[in-house]
Design an enzyme around this catalytic site. Structure first.
Site, short mmCIF file in Angstrom:
data_model
loop_
_atom_site.label_atom_id
_atom_site.label_comp_id
_atom_site.label_asym_id
_atom_site.label_seq_id
_atom_site.Cartn_x
_atom_site.Cartn_y
_atom_site.Cartn_z
CG HIS A 1 99.12 56.79 42.07
ND1 HIS A 1 99.43 56.41 40.80
CD2 HIS A 1 98.31 57.88 41.95
CE1 HIS A 1 98.85 57.23 39.92
NE2 HIS A 1 98.16 58.13 40.60
CG ASP B 1 78.69 41.59 35.51
OD1 ASP B 1 78.54 40.99 36.59
OD2 ASP B 1 77.90 41.49 34.56
#
Length: 443
Positions: free
Chosen positions: A156, A383
């Site tokens: 993070h 995708d």
């Protein structure tokens, strides 16, 4: 017998080309972010392609993505002179794990909620998140039905959720070949990442101005609320609840002027207060994380990759939240989510005067709620050439009182709420929230 996961390989994927060396300075917002890894999962249905998530394609495209996002191939480091955490651009690479599981995707999607058990099954293990450590861990788990789970753990300190989505979108674009043709790439490839974290540097001494209180970043924890019990523990129950497009529209009609996120969070806030049976006089605080990329003046570049979110909060009494129409809570949520450039600059300046690397990052009181918006992010653009994810979400909730609001997969206008509450509170929340959703359907 419970489904298991068997690790097949564990290796390091290095950038496909030589990448810039040196160090990258991190902003105060990077230092103030939670010091740890953020685990996320993406579920993909099999599509009959013999090359479905072939390891060479996945690893090869990752190596090329690490060329553009070269800090992720480095290691978290420390400036020897100042002790400030930074990124050392070493080009050492990201950890890549392949695994096999006897889970079927249909069962996994039915049973999955963010929790330690699922994190441990599907997400690669990570070391202590302190220098020196790798910044990106990836696991591809092949399921017995032919489906795949792609899991990431990204440090993070390097980026927030929007930055992580940008990286994954770029990686997927490379895997499906969008960068092979210049014309196609110009039309479909994501924008290049920007690592100019100096854009969020504190202002020079005379210009520095802390104009707000920023209680969410204060070293002292909030006083315990006797009526609301002690601070929330790391013991929690998780749930994933889908709101239909019609339900979202009906709720927004009850909250004039409120965004979708604010309206949904307002309803969750009300139902959480009811489920927790908070006394009317109890203070309840709504925390949020606000993406400041487009709110700064001038805005940050579209490809800004670091942490550009700030913590905000607003309080009310439980009686006010529960006893008023949901539009009241939505207006209170607006106060926690409408900050602009002056607020963000004030926060960066404030963090310059404190130990931003060691701020309190514990849980919140069980009277409170922390809401994070992933609405509109490119979470389902991952995708890789075999279809969009059937589901994506966090693999772990850190404590009770968290709610993520995100777009639901394959359902235009629908939202998915991923939330964690105290185990004893969750059944009551499910009941009151279902009642509210039912009332929206009859409007």
């Amino acid at each position: 017998m419970a489904p298991t996961v068997e690790v097949l390989t564990s290796e390091v994927v290095v950038p496909a080309e030589e990448t810039p060396a040196g160090t990258i300075w991190l902003s105060n917002l990077d230092l103030a972010a939670r010091r740890g890894y953020t685990p996320t999962v993406y579920f993909f249905r099999p599509n009959g392609d013999l090359g479905f998530f072939a390891a060479d394609v996945v690893k090869g495209s990752l190596a090329r993505a690490l060329v553009a996002f070269y800090p992720l191939a480095g290691r978290l480091g420390v400036d020897g002179a100042t002790g400030r955490v930074q990124v050392d651009c070493t080009g050492e690479g990201a950890v890549f794990v392949s695994a096999w599981s006897d889970y079927a995707l249909v069962d996994l999607m039915r049973e999955f909620v963010p929790c330690r058990e699922m994190r441990d099954l599907l997400v690669p293990p990570t070391p202590a998140p302190n220098p020196p450590c790798a910044l990106l861990f990836v696991q591809v788990t092949y399921l017995r039905c032919g489906g795949v789970v792609l899991a990431l753990s990204m440090h993070h300190s390097v980026c927030d959720a929007r930055g992580a989505a940008h990286f994954l979108e770029t990686w997927a674009s490379i895997a499906r070949g969008d960068d092979a043709d210049a014309a196609t790439a110009n039309a479909n490839a994501p924008v290049p990442p920007c690592f100019d974290y100096g854009l969020l540097a504190a202002r020079p001494g005379p210009a520095r101005a802390v104009l707000y209180d920023h209680p969410e970043y204060k070293p002292e924890p909030e006083p315990a609320v006797v009526d609301a019990g002690a601070a929330a523990s790391d013991d929690y129950a998780s749930a994933i609840i889908v709101m239909t497009k019609a339900q979202v529209g009906a709720l927004r009609a009850r909250c004039p002027g409120a965004s979708t996120f604010r309206a949904v969070v307002a309803l969750v806030w009300q139902c959480v207060c009811r489920a927790r049976s908070l006394p009317p006089e109890t203070e309840t605080r709504l925390y949020s994380m606000i993406d400041m990329r487009s709110r700064l003046d001038p805005p940050l570049p579209p490809g800004y990759f670091g942490n550009a979110v700030v913590r905000t909060s607003v309080s009310a009494t439980a009686g006010e939240v529960v006893g008023n129409p949901v539009g009241y809570a939505a207006r209170r949520a607006l106060a926690a989510t409408s900050q602009g450039d002056d607020y963000a600059r004030s926060l960066v300046d404030y963090l310059e005067g404190v130990d931003a690397m060691n701020l309190p990052r514990s849980g919140i009181s069980r009277a409170h709620l922390r809401a994070i918006s992933w609405v509109g992010m490119s979470l389902y653009k991952a995708d890789f050439g075999w279809g969009a994810p059937a589901f994506m979400g966090p693999a772990l909730m850190y404590y009770s009182g968290f709610v993520y609001v995100m777009n639901a997969a394959g359902k235009e206008g629908a939202l998915a709420l991923v939330l964690s509450l105290e185990p004893e509170t969750m059944p009551a929340f499910r009941k009151v929230f279902a009642e509210e959703l039912a009332s929206l359907e009859v409007l």
